[in-house]
Design a protein around this motif. Structure first.
Motif, PDB file in Angstrom:
ATOM      1  N   TRP A 204       0.815  -1.252   0.094  1.00  0.00           N
ATOM      2  CA  TRP A 204       0.060  -0.008  -0.063  1.00  0.00           C
ATOM      3  C   TRP A 204       0.862   1.095  -0.060  1.00  0.00           C
ATOM      4  O   TRP A 204       2.047   1.323   0.551  1.00  0.00           O
ATOM      5  N   ILE A 205       0.309   2.444  -0.600  1.00  0.00           N
ATOM      6  CA  ILE A 205       1.162   3.735  -0.466  1.00  0.00           C
ATOM      7  C   ILE A 205       0.590   4.744   0.397  1.00  0.00           C
ATOM      8  O   ILE A 205      -0.377   4.790   0.823  1.00  0.00           O
ATOM      9  N   TYR A 206       1.702   5.233   0.901  1.00  0.00           N
ATOM     10  CA  TYR A 206       1.769   6.477   2.097  1.00  0.00           C
ATOM     11  C   TYR A 206       2.724   7.457   1.599  1.00  0.00           C
ATOM     12  O   TYR A 206       3.952   7.003   1.047  1.00  0.00           O
ATOM     13  N   PRO A 207       2.565   8.459   2.202  1.00  0.00           N
ATOM     14  CA  PRO A 207       3.653   9.590   1.677  1.00  0.00           C
ATOM     15  C   PRO A 207       4.730   9.886   2.436  1.00  0.00           C
ATOM     16  O   PRO A 207       4.604   9.433   3.737  1.00  0.00           O
ATOM     17  N   ARG A 208       5.839   9.943   1.758  1.00  0.00           N
ATOM     18  CA  ARG A 208       7.256  10.097   2.589  1.00  0.00           C
ATOM     19  C   ARG A 208       7.151  11.164   3.686  1.00  0.00           C
ATOM     20  O   ARG A 208       7.639  11.111   4.864  1.00  0.00           O
ATOM     21  N   GLU A 209       6.407  12.342   3.568  1.00  0.00           N
ATOM     22  CA  GLU A 209       6.215  13.383   4.404  1.00  0.00           C
ATOM     23  C   GLU A 209       5.674  12.832   5.666  1.00  0.00           C
ATOM     24  O   GLU A 209       6.029  13.246   6.941  1.00  0.00           O
ATOM     25  N   ALA A 210       4.511  12.052   5.847  1.00  0.00           N
ATOM     26  CA  ALA A 210       3.879  11.391   6.856  1.00  0.00           C
ATOM     27  C   ALA A 210       4.902  10.458   7.667  1.00  0.00           C
ATOM     28  O   ALA A 210       5.017  10.632   8.858  1.00  0.00           O
ATOM     29  N   TYR A 211       5.729   9.665   6.898  1.00  0.00           N
ATOM     30  CA  TYR A 211       6.604   9.045   7.485  1.00  0.00           C
ATOM     31  C   TYR A 211       7.679   9.739   8.510  1.00  0.00           C
ATOM     32  O   TYR A 211       8.164   9.461   9.548  1.00  0.00           O
ATOM     33  N   GLU A 212       8.119  10.695   7.783  1.00  0.00           N
ATOM     34  CA  GLU A 212       9.234  11.502   8.378  1.00  0.00           C
ATOM     35  C   GLU A 212       8.705  12.432   9.400  1.00  0.00           C
ATOM     36  O   GLU A 212       9.342  12.738  10.563  1.00  0.00           O
ATOM     37  N   MET A 213       7.484  12.974   9.247  1.00  0.00           N
ATOM     38  CA  MET A 213       6.941  13.799  10.684  1.00  0.00           C
ATOM     39  C   MET A 213       6.406  13.010  11.669  1.00  0.00           C
ATOM     40  O   MET A 213       6.792  13.162  12.782  1.00  0.00           O
ATOM     41  N   TYR A 214       5.976  11.745  11.410  1.00  0.00           N
ATOM     42  CA  TYR A 214       5.218  10.977  12.610  1.00  0.00           C
ATOM     43  C   TYR A 214       6.066   9.788  13.089  1.00  0.00           C
ATOM     44  O   TYR A 214       5.841   9.504  14.351  1.00  0.00           O
ATOM     45  N   LYS A 215       7.062   9.639  12.325  1.00  0.00           N
ATOM     46  CA  LYS A 215       8.005   8.560  12.737  1.00  0.00           C
ATOM     47  C   LYS A 215       7.367   7.431  13.346  1.00  0.00           C
ATOM     48  O   LYS A 215       6.757   6.746  12.497  1.00  0.00           O
ATOM     49  N   ASN A 216       7.318   7.155  14.742  1.00  0.00           N
ATOM     50  CA  ASN A 216       6.682   5.831  15.253  1.00  0.00           C
ATOM     51  C   ASN A 216       5.447   5.785  15.774  1.00  0.00           C
ATOM     52  O   ASN A 216       4.780   5.091  16.379  1.00  0.00           O
ATOM     53  N   ASP A 217       4.746   6.968  15.345  1.00  0.00           N
ATOM     54  CA  ASP A 217       3.253   7.358  15.813  1.00  0.00           C
ATOM     55  C   ASP A 217       2.596   7.048  14.369  1.00  0.00           C
ATOM     56  O   ASP A 217       1.495   8.050  14.360  1.00  0.00           O
ATOM     57  N   LEU A 218       2.758   6.275  13.476  1.00  0.00           N
ATOM     58  CA  LEU A 218       2.229   6.316  12.233  1.00  0.00           C
ATOM     59  C   LEU A 218       0.933   5.512  12.314  1.00  0.00           C
ATOM     60  O   LEU A 218      -0.078   5.617  11.476  1.00  0.00           O
ATOM     61  N   SER A 219       0.496   4.789  13.473  1.00  0.00           N
ATOM     62  CA  SER A 219      -0.697   4.399  13.792  1.00  0.00           C
ATOM     63  C   SER A 219      -1.689   5.362  14.198  1.00  0.00           C
ATOM     64  O   SER A 219      -2.966   5.207  13.505  1.00  0.00           O
ATOM     65  N   GLY A 220      -1.352   6.447  14.675  1.00  0.00           N
ATOM     66  CA  GLY A 220      -2.257   7.517  15.057  1.00  0.00           C
ATOM     67  C   GLY A 220      -2.276   8.442  13.869  1.00  0.00           C
ATOM     68  O   GLY A 220      -3.135   9.350  14.141  1.00  0.00           O
ATOM     69  N   HIS A 221      -1.443   8.296  12.772  1.00  0.00           N
ATOM     70  CA  HIS A 221      -1.540   9.464  12.022  1.00  0.00           C
ATOM     71  C   HIS A 221      -1.645   8.531  10.612  1.00  0.00           C
ATOM     72  O   HIS A 221      -0.484   8.906   9.781  1.00  0.00           O
ATOM     73  N   CYS A 222      -2.417   8.058  10.077  1.00  0.00           N
ATOM     74  CA  CYS A 222      -2.575   7.147   9.069  1.00  0.00           C
ATOM     75  C   CYS A 222      -2.642   8.286   7.949  1.00  0.00           C
ATOM     76  O   CYS A 222      -3.584   9.067   7.966  1.00  0.00           O
ATOM     77  N   VAL A 223      -1.939   8.331   6.792  1.00  0.00           N
ATOM     78  CA  VAL A 223      -2.180   8.984   5.473  1.00  0.00           C
ATOM     79  C   VAL A 223      -2.016   8.167   4.373  1.00  0.00           C
ATOM     80  O   VAL A 223      -1.014   7.811   4.202  1.00  0.00           O
ATOM     81  N   GLY A 224      -3.348   7.932   3.621  1.00  0.00           N
ATOM     82  CA  GLY A 224      -3.287   7.191   2.514  1.00  0.00           C
ATOM     83  C   GLY A 224      -3.905   7.780   1.384  1.00  0.00           C
ATOM     84  O   GLY A 224      -4.020   9.069   1.375  1.00  0.00           O
ATOM     85  N   THR A 225      -4.511   6.972   0.592  1.00  0.00           N
ATOM     86  CA  THR A 225      -5.246   7.587  -0.379  1.00  0.00           C
ATOM     87  C   THR A 225      -6.813   6.940  -0.489  1.00  0.00           C
ATOM     88  O   THR A 225      -7.525   7.329  -1.664  1.00  0.00           O
ATOM     89  N   GLY A 226      -7.158   6.223   0.699  1.00  0.00           N
ATOM     90  CA  GLY A 226      -8.370   5.723   0.559  1.00  0.00           C
ATOM     91  C   GLY A 226      -9.572   6.381   0.598  1.00  0.00           C
ATOM     92  O   GLY A 226      -9.474   7.664   0.896  1.00  0.00           O
ATOM     93  N   PRO A 227     -10.772   5.703   0.686  1.00  0.00           N
ATOM     94  CA  PRO A 227     -12.005   6.311   0.786  1.00  0.00           C
ATOM     95  C   PRO A 227     -12.322   6.980   2.061  1.00  0.00           C
ATOM     96  O   PRO A 227     -13.339   7.891   2.119  1.00  0.00           O
ATOM     97  N   PHE A 228     -11.700   6.333   3.064  1.00  0.00           N
ATOM     98  CA  PHE A 228     -12.087   6.909   4.352  1.00  0.00           C
ATOM     99  C   PHE A 228     -10.599   7.305   5.116  1.00  0.00           C
ATOM    100  O   PHE A 228      -9.765   6.909   4.781  1.00  0.00           O
TER     101      PHE A 228
END
Length: 579
Positions: A204-228
């Motif tokens: 699945w696809i996610y943005p580099r910007e989110a990975y670099e901003m949220y580091k180990n808190d990616l579960s609480g800050h999911c950023v995708g392209t999906g419908p929800f």
């Protein structure tokens, strides 16, 4: 009053999180559907992670697959491959070169990780970056072995370079950006199920910007392209996903998807309480019916007049096996005859009949469920109930009548009802009666149980299950591939948790992975299945039937053998239409 406050709070959350600062406008439906509403469901376990590379359990998958997408996705009815973020693809005659043409005008969900909090357009370079991350050594990456390892050119080399802390420049050599909307992937050998690999969470696809901003808190800050998209999460209690107003997909009538305004997940462990909330219409669907309620539910559906029942039941054979695992590398289960004795000592048919109320298939075949199409189980040698043979095998292993057999602990998931404990009680009683072995039951919370299985080899015997990642027998057989076993017994073994090793099985599995003829591949998979079954690497208990109860107002909610839920196309009928 409480319900009114809950609805108002949910509405406030959705409005406050509307994208790009715009106010939500009333949508007018085209065609025979209705727009709006909140779909409410319960998961009996909390999720461990929503980061695509860390998703290893069902709850995380069910939440995250509404947020993230990949190049392709399965069809929600028949699980065939369908386009998603790739509109088309081409495969060369060698079966090793794949060219994907990306959909234009797809945007990441709005998030503060972007300038002005506005999601940017997805391009081929985003897939390249994500696929390189997939092939990096990381404590939060559990997907490499299941996806690109031994398949994509350069994947293994890049992974090793990250282990050595000297990542190769250019990342994975077999993944190349041709232009902004074209991606090329080269395989080391033909692999007939590679398109299905590209539907899995690890791709699945996610943005580099989110990975670099949220580091180990990616579960609480999911950023995708999906419908929800996530609007609010409180771990162990609820997750609210609001409609992505900028989602790319429309239906044949021109309606923008998704149809519904929001999804509301709760994480309530008590199945009986869950059922009561369904009956009072506080939940729109429940998955897995409490076995003790099955007779009354079936009776109610049978006795209802046409159109009289206010709910319906969906049931399909599942691509899922529930089993008891043995630690194959340590005593006493390093002895194959002990494992075989345990397999012959339990009566699976009684377990399905009395504990599951008939909702399952006894695990008397192999590790691959019989629900697969074109997978021949005729003549397959599995394990039926044979206590005499079980006692002889245990005696041959050096433990006549259970004498000198070491004390064991069976670890089980505490789960959401009494079923796991009841089943464990029955199975340990059968083992005591037929083999004279004593087994203590240790009931653990789901997260702790999963950690124990993956992280250490201390667990001698355990309850667990495995659901196919895609509709191919290899997704079950990969659990026994020895390349998934770490060098040290103390290191995590996420896939081959039983640490089974057999060179004959490995050879058959490797040949099956490279075979492009469907019939020959099925034959190789069956041989590999027979090998691991004879060796009794695990103790299959039953193959699942996937049951749902769904409110009559819920429409276009397909059932399938993987319990893959494409909720973007589900809609809720008004009370008048639901009659």
């Amino acid at each position: 009053m409480f319900k009114q406050l809950l609805v108002f709070s949910l509405f406030a959350i959705l409005v406050s999180c509307s994208p790009r600062g715009s106010s939500q406008k009333k949508r007018i439906a085209q065609g025979p559907i209705q727009l709006g509403g909140v779909f409410r469901m319960n998961e009996v376990e909390d999720f461990s992670s929503l980061y695509p590379l860390s998703i290893t359990e069902e709850t995380g998958y069910q939440v995250a697959c509404q947020i993230f997408e990949g190049l392709l996705r399965p069809d929600s009815k028949d699980l065939s491959i369908r386009p998603c973020l790739a509109t088309t693809y081409e495969i060369d005659p060698s079966g090793t070169h794949y060219l994907f043409h990306l959909r234009k005008g797809v945007y990441f969900q709005d998030d503060p990780c972007f300038p002005s909090s506005r999601g940017r357009e997805v391009q081929a370079s985003d897939f390249k970056w994500c696929f390189d991350k997939l092939c990096e050594k990381s404590d939060i990456n559990s997907m490499f072995d299941l996806t690109f390892r031994d398949r994509v050119v350069g994947a293994n080399e890049y992974f090793k370079s990250t282990v050595d802390l000297h990542p190769l420049s250019g990342g994975v050599s077999g993944v190349k950006v041709i232009d902004s909307y074209t991606l090329e992937i080269t395989l080391s050998h033909p692999f007939s199920s590679f398109l299905y690999i590209l539907t899995m969470p690890g791709t699945w696809i996610y943005p580099r910007e989110a990975y670099e901003m949220y580091k180990n808190d990616l579960s609480g800050h999911c950023v995708g392209t999906g419908p929800f998209m996530i609007t609010r999460i409180k771990r162990k209690e609820f997750a609210i996903l609001g409609r992505n107003e900028n989602y790319w997909e429309t239906d044949t009538y021109g309606n923008s998807l998704p149809y519904m305004d929001a999804l509301h997940f709760t994480f309530m462990k008590d199945k009986k309480a869950e059922f009561l909330k369904f009956r009072t219409k506080e939940l729109d669907m429940i998955f897995r019916i409490p076995v003790e309620l099955i007779p009354s539910i079936m009776g109610e559906l049978k006795d209802a007049k046409p159109g009289g029942a206010d709910f319906r039941m969906q049931s399909v054979p599942g691509l899922r096996i529930t089993y008891y695992g043995f630690q194959n590398m340590t005593p006493p289960f390093d002895n194959m005859k002990v494992r075989q004795a345990f397999n012959y000592a339990i009566n699976r048919r009684d377990i399905v009949k009395f504990i599951l109320q008939g909702e399952g298939i006894p695990g008397e075949y192999g590790v691959v469920p019989p629900a697969f199409n074109n997978y021949d189980t005729a003549g397959f040698r599995g394990y039926s109930f044979d206590p005499d043979k079980a006692r002889k095998l245990l005696a041959d292993a050096g433990y006549p009548d259970g004498k000198s057999f070491p004390s064991l602990t069976l670890e089980i998931n505490g789960g959401s009802s009494d079923r796991n404990k009841i089943m464990a009680d029955v199975i340990t009683k059968m083992l005591k009666e037929n083999l004279n072995v004593e087994i203590k039951i240790d009931q653990l919370p789901a997260a702790q149980n999963l950690e124990e299985l993956n992280e250490t080899a201390r667990t001698q015997m355990f309850y667990t299950n495995w659901t196919a990642d895609y509709p191919d027998p290899e997704t079950f057989l990969t659990m026994f591939y020895s390349k998934h076993i770490p060098e040290k017994l103390s290191d995590p073994s996420v896939l081959n948790v039983v640490r089974y090793k057999n060179p004959v099985f490995d050879s058959l599995f490797q040949m099956a992975m490279k075979e492009t003829d469907p019939k020959k591949k099925a034959e190789l998979c069956r041989e590999a299945d027979q090998r691991v079954t004879y060796d009794a690497a695990i103790m299959p208990v039953f193959y699942d039937e996937l049951d749902r109860l769904v409110q009559k107002s819920i429409r276009n909610f397909d059932a399938n053998a993987l319990e893959y839920r494409q909720l973007s196309k589900v809609w809720i009928a008004s009370s008048e239409k639901a009659k």
